[in-house]
Design an enzyme around this catalytic site. Structure first.
Site, PDB file in Angstrom:
ATOM      1  N   PHE A 129       0.874  -1.180   0.000  1.00  0.00           N
ATOM      2  CA  PHE A 129       0.000   0.000   0.000  1.00  0.00           C
ATOM      3  C   PHE A 129       0.904   1.222   0.000  1.00  0.00           C
ATOM      4  CE2 PHE A 129      -2.378   3.462   1.875  1.00  0.00           C
ATOM      5  CZ  PHE A 129      -3.582   3.389   1.176  1.00  0.00           C
ATOM      6  N   ASP A 214       9.453   2.543   1.222  1.00  0.00           N
ATOM      7  CA  ASP A 214       8.282   3.261   1.722  1.00  0.00           C
ATOM      8  C   ASP A 214       8.251   3.074   3.230  1.00  0.00           C
ATOM      9  OD1 ASP A 214       5.757   3.970   2.659  1.00  0.00           O
ATOM     10  OD2 ASP A 214       4.698   3.225   0.893  1.00  0.00           O
ATOM     11  N   LYS A 243       3.223  10.226   8.244  1.00  0.00           N
ATOM     12  CA  LYS A 243       2.555   9.798   9.467  1.00  0.00           C
ATOM     13  C   LYS A 243       3.263  10.325  10.716  1.00  0.00           C
ATOM     14  CE  LYS A 243       0.112   5.761   7.597  1.00  0.00           C
ATOM     15  NZ  LYS A 243      -1.261   6.168   7.846  1.00  0.00           N
TER      16      LYS A 243
END
Length: 397
Positions: A129, A214, A243
């Site tokens: 993702f 990532d 985040k």
């Protein structure tokens, strides 16, 4: 009352008005232990006084000037990130998807700048993702995110997780980079082995490819290192972060070596809000906490305690918990029961956890938690497991 919000989320029927550390307080005054941290975002908890002070102080000065001008706090944060990592340069954005877009563009531009514009394809892995933009859903490759949005963005080749022969077959003269999460978050807390990361690094070196990590969910101390790839000793060429880097303030970053970033010259990429003074003030405050002496040691110790307690929980409830996954304070339970049902049962016990792929629930607490919060969480997980077992017995009768 009908909501005016676009109905793209299945929201739980609870709303919060304030937070204190690892706890959220709902509008009715009830307290919830937050082991979701806004999906790994609230890295130092809710209402951290150092972050509040940094944001308040900056808000009284200047909020936005754009990247047409120098932003001293951005210069400072970029320098601190490069000093603490493999990178030489940083591009600031507003989210993980934007950071990954920058990574993708950088990898393609690297080869174009070297005289090989045909090398634009990026190999990714099943279960990945990377965000919700048209390019990043194509990179992630999950049909449920792609369906209905027209032709899939060209340039991404996906291979099965951990399949070396499929990976080798996918590398062609048009391949620019390999892109992987050190731990798949949305994909179900699947940990990439150190050996596999070393294999990817070797393949990149052999074929002249860039390695993109990532670390949107795994970075900024989540696994007990500043970035998760550090555990393997493997160094990427390009990396995304978001985040936890903003501690709750929208922020993303693309970090890279000077060589990997050679094509990103004036005018090749940009953002209106990325690197704005408010975000940079908070980002620097987050690093103040995360890079303080002993903090990452604390994360590792607390993560070990949590893993030990979760292993015992699994042994007590084999009809509910099938497998324990993760690293540090990025842990997950692969369940026998349905993960959304379990998350609801945990929420009934005033514990917040996050469902993920492969029937997993994620436990992503603030990195500031200690033994008291671990004990409280396990009591609530114990009650949730008991509730699921009772429900199962009643269904069988």
């Amino acid at each position: 009352m009908t909501s005016s919000l676009l109905p793209t989320y299945a929201r739980a029927k609870v709303s919060f008005e304030r937070g204190e550390g690892a706890w959220l307080i709902a509008r009715d005054g009830s307290r919830y232990l937050d082991f979701g941290a806004g999906i790994a975002v609230n890295s130092v908890g809710h209402g951290h006084p150092h972050l509040v002070a940094a944001l308040t102080e900056q808000a009284q000065k200047v909020w936005h000037v754009s990247n047409l001008f120098e932003v001293p706090e951005a210069e400072r944060l970029a320098q601190r990130l490069t000093e603490a990592s493999f990178a030489d340069v940083v591009f600031f954005a507003n989210s993980g998807a934007e950071a990954n877009e920058a990574c993708i563009k950088m990898a393609r531009k690297y080869h174009a700048a070297g005289g090989h514009p045909e090398r634009y394809r990026i190999v990714t892995f099943e279960g990945a993702f990377h965000g919700r933009t048209l390019a990043t859903i194509a990179a992630g490759g999950q049909q449920k995110y792609i369906e209905g949005f027209g032709p899939k963005v060209e340039g991404f080749d996906q291979v099965p997780f951990g399949d070396l022969e499929a990976l080798k077959s996918a590398i062609t003269p048009e391949t620019a980079a390999l892109m992987i999460e050190p731990i798949q978050g949305e994909g179900g807390l699947r940990v990439v082995s150190h050996e596999w990361l070393r294999t990817l690094r070797s393949l990149c070196d052999e074929h002249g490819l860039l390695l993109i990590m990532d670390e949107v969910q795994t970075g900024i101390g989540r696994t007990g290192k500043l970035f998760a790839h550090e555990w393997s000793g493997v160094t990427p060429d390009i990396m995304s972060s978001a985040k936890g880097i903003g501690g709750g303030f929208p922020m993303g970053a693309c970090l890279a070596t000077a060589e990997a970033a050679r094509g990103m010259t004036v005018g090749t990429h940009g953002t209106t809000f990325g690197g704005n003074p408010l975000a940079m003030a908070v980002g620097n405050a987050v690093l103040d906490v995360i890079l303080a002496p002993g903090f990452l040691d604390h994360v590792r110790q607390t993560g070990l305690l949590l893993k030990q307690r979760l292993a015992a929980l699994k042994d007590r409830h084999p009809d509910v918990v099938d497998e324990l996954r993760g690293e540090g304070l990025m842990t997950g339970l692969r369940l026998v029961v349905t993960n959304t049902d379990f998350a609801a049962a945990a929420r009934d016990e005033h514990l917040l956890v996050i469902p993920a792929g492969d029937n997993v629930v994620r436990l992503l607490p603030p990195l500031t938690i200690g033994e008291d919060e671990v004990n409280a969480a396990l009591d609530k997980l114990e009650a949730a497991c008991a509730a699921m077992e009772t429900r199962g017995r009643r269904a069988a009768e």
